[in-house]
Enzyme design. Structure first.
Site, PDB file in Angstrom:
ATOM      1  CG  HIS A   1       7.880  -2.890   2.500  1.00 35.44           C
ATOM      2  ND1 HIS A   1       7.999  -4.016   1.725  1.00 35.44           N
ATOM      3  CD2 HIS A   1       7.136  -3.252   3.573  1.00 35.44           C
ATOM      4  CE1 HIS A   1       7.350  -5.013   2.286  1.00 35.44           C
ATOM      5  NE2 HIS A   1       6.822  -4.577   3.420  1.00 35.44           N
ATOM      6  N   GLY A   2      10.616  -0.440  -0.177  1.00 38.91           N
ATOM      7  CA  GLY A   2      11.087   0.733  -0.904  1.00 38.91           C
ATOM      8  C   GLY A   2      12.597   0.801  -0.894  1.00 38.91           C
TER       9      GLY A   2
ATOM     10  CD  GLU B   1       5.405  -7.167   7.124  1.00 40.10           C
ATOM     11  OE1 GLU B   1       5.363  -6.134   7.793  1.00 40.10           O
ATOM     12  OE2 GLU B   1       5.330  -7.171   5.876  1.00 40.10           O
TER      13      GLU B   1
ATOM     14  CB  VAL C   1      12.206  -8.900  -7.197  1.00 39.55           C
ATOM     15  CG1 VAL C   1      13.269  -9.700  -6.475  1.00 39.55           C
ATOM     16  CG2 VAL C   1      11.504  -9.782  -8.204  1.00 39.55           C
ATOM     17  CG  ASN C   2       8.037  -3.337  -7.408  1.00 39.22           C
ATOM     18  OD1 ASN C   2       8.110  -3.078  -8.608  1.00 39.22           O
ATOM     19  ND2 ASN C   2       7.086  -2.831  -6.640  1.00 39.22           N
TER      20      ASN C   2
ATOM     21  CG  HIS D   1       8.040  -8.997   2.038  1.00 34.01           C
ATOM     22  ND1 HIS D   1       6.872  -8.410   1.608  1.00 34.01           N
ATOM     23  CD2 HIS D   1       7.757 -10.312   2.219  1.00 34.01           C
ATOM     24  CE1 HIS D   1       5.914  -9.324   1.542  1.00 34.01           C
ATOM     25  NE2 HIS D   1       6.435 -10.490   1.923  1.00 34.01           N
TER      26      HIS D   1
ATOM     27  CG  ASP E   1       3.265  -8.599  -2.027  1.00 35.18           C
ATOM     28  OD1 ASP E   1       3.391  -9.333  -1.029  1.00 35.18           O
ATOM     29  OD2 ASP E   1       4.096  -7.730  -2.337  1.00 35.18           O
ATOM     30  CG  HIS E   2       2.452  -6.044   1.153  1.00 36.09           C
ATOM     31  ND1 HIS E   2       2.761  -6.017   2.492  1.00 36.09           N
ATOM     32  CD2 HIS E   2       3.623  -6.216   0.498  1.00 36.09           C
ATOM     33  CE1 HIS E   2       4.062  -6.165   2.642  1.00 36.09           C
ATOM     34  NE2 HIS E   2       4.607  -6.312   1.455  1.00 36.09           N
TER      35      HIS E   2
END
Length: 288
Positions: free
Chosen positions: A184-185, A138, A239-240, A216, A85-86
């Site tokens: 994000h976050g 993205e 998911v995180n 995302h 990822d990323h």
């Protein structure tokens, strides 16, 4: 479609999810315990799964965490893919494509201005394809930052239009991660405010080009919001915090109170349970 893309684990999982109208958990793993617990939950629920790692995981373990995860994924009784990822460093994309057993790689050049972003993405997608790695990118720019991702909080968020998406599809990517107001976050107090009209406008393009769509920025999402994204064609849902929150809270609260083996066992049981809950929400249970 290239023969290798027909057999690529990430793409096979996502094509099946689109056909079955469910979402696939794409979970961030930071260690081997996470990988083991995530696969256990997938097997318990008979659910497909994508396990993601940030570039940090490569640097932290000289790639051994990726190799271990790939071995465990191949031994699983359900489809499990391993995704990077990323990845924002071109040299690390090259290393991952050539030397590590990822099924797919997110080529994230979104911290560059658009023309350079597109040029670098096209070059790196070609490299990944040469090594049979599916690719994600993205279009636009998703604001915010999280552990393991270059913080773009000081950069302007750019929402994804069909015109913008088409430019990225032309680089050869397989998976599109649109910017639709996701973040994000953690989200502001108002919570997620997503532009579903943008997703609707993307539908004709992604269907005609046979492109998968990835969401995302799912911190603070409700089951209802997950369902709405799936209805708009989101098959890969990153998911995180959504699955690691209760696991990490327990770990923090109990670290000084339990023997290490008990701490690991109990926190991993919590992670398995949380994974199982979201697999039911995503409607991927019993789809493997």
């Amino acid at each position: 479609m290239s023969d290798w893309k027909k057999d690529n684990t990430t793409l096979k999982i996502l094509r099946a999810a689109e056909k079955g109208k469910y979402g696939v958990l794409s979970t961030i793993a930071y260690n081997v315990d996470h990988v083991i617990s995530m696969i256990k939950a997938a097997e318990n629920k008979r659910s497909p799964l994508i396990i993601q790692m940030f570039p940090w995981a490569i640097l932290h373990s000289n790639g051994d965490l990726v190799r271990c995860a790939s071995m465990l994924a191949k031994r699983a009784s359900v489809p499990v893919a391993i995704h990077l990822d990323h990845c924002q460093d071109p040299k690390l994309v090259e290393l991952a494509a050539k030397e590590l057993p990822f099924d797919s790689i997110m080529v994230d050049m979104s911290h560059y201005e658009k023309e350079e972003n597109l040029a670098r993405t096209k070059e790196l997608v070609k490299l990944c394809n040469e090594h049979h790695k599916a690719t994600e990118a993205e279009p636009g720019r998703i604001e915010g930052g999280e552990d393991g991702v270059c913080d773009t909080a000081d950069l302007e968020g750019i929402l994804t239009t069909p015109e913008e998406a088409k430019l990225f599809i032309e680089t050869g990517i397989d998976i599109l991660a649109p910017a639709i107001g996701n973040f994000h976050g953690d989200y502001p107090p108002s919570g997620p405010q997503l532009r579903f009209d943008l997703l609707e406008n993307l539908q004709p393009l992604v269907k005609s080009e046979d492109i998968r769509v990835c969401l995302h920025g799912t911190n603070d999402f409700t089951p209802e919001l997950v369902h709405r994204n799936i209805e708009y064609g989101m098959s890969k849902i990153n998911v995180n915090k959504l699955v690691l929150d209760t696991h990490l809270e327990f770990f923090e609260e109990s670290a000084s109170k339990l023997p290490l083996t008990d701490l690991l066992d109990k926190s991993n049981e919590i992670l398995v349970s949380r994974m199982e809950y979201w697999m039911d929400v995503f409607r991927s249970s019993n789809k493997a």
